[in-house]
Design a protein around this motif. Structure first.
Motif, PDB file in Angstrom:
ATOM      1  N   PHE A 202       0.835  -1.195   0.000  1.00  0.00           N
ATOM      2  CA  PHE A 202       0.000   0.000   0.000  1.00  0.00           C
ATOM      3  C   PHE A 202       0.878   1.257   0.000  1.00  0.00           C
ATOM      4  N   SER A 203       0.416   2.265  -0.716  1.00  0.00           N
ATOM      5  CA  SER A 203       1.184   3.502  -0.859  1.00  0.00           C
ATOM      6  C   SER A 203       1.109   4.353   0.405  1.00  0.00           C
ATOM      7  N   ARG A 206      -2.239   6.031   0.728  1.00  0.00           N
ATOM      8  CA  ARG A 206      -3.309   5.173   1.257  1.00  0.00           C
ATOM      9  C   ARG A 206      -3.189   5.049   2.777  1.00  0.00           C
ATOM     10  N   GLY A 209      -4.296   7.961   4.931  1.00  0.00           N
ATOM     11  CA  GLY A 209      -5.742   8.024   5.127  1.00  0.00           C
ATOM     12  C   GLY A 209      -6.231   7.116   6.239  1.00  0.00           C
ATOM     13  N   LYS A 247      -6.607  -7.360   5.758  1.00  0.00           N
ATOM     14  CA  LYS A 247      -6.251  -7.609   4.356  1.00  0.00           C
ATOM     15  C   LYS A 247      -5.480  -8.915   4.201  1.00  0.00           C
TER      16      LYS A 247
END
Length: 392
Positions: A202-203, A206, A209, A247
């Motif tokens: 994940f960046s 991301r 957030g 995830k």
């Protein structure tokens, strides 16, 4: 013959010397208790001087000395230490003359009033609830220092880590003082930059957030989430852990590194991430044991698909749906228990739902409190169970 008599005489004198030594030693031991006893003094009466608020009887009770008893110097010293250890006195002294024990004390002042100066963000009533010192109590320097630390910590929790608090003592008459906490609230310490290291899936955008702490931006006057609060970092780590584990990254780990900028007016936060391997769902099976139930219906309730990313929330939801089904079907003392097996070779998590019989519990009594307007009977009509039903 002369040699023989000379030898006997030497032996005689040696025995005599040994006998004299033993006699002296015995007398020394006998005299020791008398000597120790002679060091004790009889306290005929006790005089207390310097006390104004604390009663004489209270001070004597603290000293644990009773008139008419014998006391050694070590016991008198212990009495002095008992008085000093109490929270009432700044100083104390004990002297013994002509069997009269004199206790001289200097009482600690009492707090006449407590006030706060320089506080605008936190109100007086909020600060008053934080501190241990109270009006009309005995002044304790250690307590006021703890109070100052508590106030400073409260400001730090609101993002003002540079806030300082200094207690001031103003002496009054009649051994009273006013306690003033002088506060410099300082400015809000912002989070200038948030970075991530070790994140491959994940960046940074991301993950920013996900965390509750935000970077300072053009809307910093409106958004307070850019304020640095140390306790919020633990919450951010928990948010990141939930996100990754849901995830399928069950071995996820995160650490934080916090630094001040060169100008020391903002913070730089770096999240050090170890993602680990992603796991997916393997087989989803059901073991009904001795429970006579339609196993096919349990499979219908299952919405988890093999091969999807492992998500603990899906298991919790399935357990809740099975539990509701069992209750409606009359299986009141059966519980679904998930048994999860980790397969490190294929990076899968196999799930077996076992139906196990539980202890039989019943609702003995239902009590409703706080209903001043609505009758008990009206509230009970909203329940799905009554007294005597199986407890679920």
């Amino acid at each position: 013959m002369s040699v023989f008599f000379k030898l006997r005489r030497n032996i005689y004198f040696q025995n005599l010397n040994i006998l004299l030594f033993i006699t002296v030693l015995l007398f020394s031991f006998i005299s020791l208790p008398h000597k120790a006893h002679s060091q004790e003094s009889i306290v005929s009466s006790i005089i207390v001087d310097g006390n104004r608020r604390i009663s004489t009887d209270t001070i004597i009770n603290i000293s644990k000395i009773n008139p008419g008893s014998a006391y050694s110097p070590s016991q008198l010293n212990t009495a002095l230490q008992n008085i000093k250890k109490s929270t009432f006195f700044k100083s104390a002294n004990i002297s013994l003359e002509s069997n009269v024990l004199k206790i001289s004390v200097t009482e600690k002042p009492t707090i006449n009033s407590i006030s706060f100066e320089g506080n605008y963000v936190l109100k007086d009533e909020n600060l008053d609830e934080l501190i241990l010192s109270k009006e009309r109590q005995t002044l304790s320097i250690s307590k006021t220092e703890k109070d100052a630390d508590k106030i400073a910590s409260s400001y730090a929790n609101s993002g003002r880590i540079s806030a300082t608090v200094e207690p001031k003592i103003i002496e009054l008459s009649d051994n009273r003082v006013d306690l003033v906490f002088e506060i410099n609230e300082g400015r809000i310490t912002e989070v200038e930059k948030i970075t991530f290291a070790g994140n491959r899936t994940f960046s940074d955008f991301r993950l920013k957030g996900i965390v509750a702490t935000k970077q300072a931006g053009i809307f910093r006057k409106l958004i307070k989430s850019d304020t640095y609060v140390e306790d919020k970092l633990s919450f951010d780590k928990e948010l990141l852990s939930r996100f990754y584990i849901n995830k399928g990254y069950i071995d996820f780990n995160v650490k934080t590194s916090v630094e001040l900028t060169r100008s020391k007016d903002a913070f730089l936060i770096n999240y050090l991430i170890t993602e680990g391997q992603k796991y997916s769902f393997g087989e989803i099976t059901f073991n009904i044991g001795n429970v006579i139930i339609d196993k096919k219906y349990l499979h219908k309730l299952n919405k988890i698909k093999s091969g999807n990313a492992y998500d603990q929330r899906l298991i919790t939801k399935l357990i809740e749906e099975i539990d509701i089904y069992l209750s409606k079907s009359g299986f009141n003392f059966v519980a679904p228990i998930p048994l999860i097996t980790r397969n490190n070779k294929d990076f899968r998590m196999d799930v077996e739902i076992q139906l196990q019989e539980t202890k039989k519990l019943f609702v003995e009594r239902i009590e409703v409190e706080g209903n001043s307007t609505t009758l008990d009977e009206v509230i009970r009509l909203q329940f799905d169970f009554v007294e005597g039903d199986p407890f679920n």
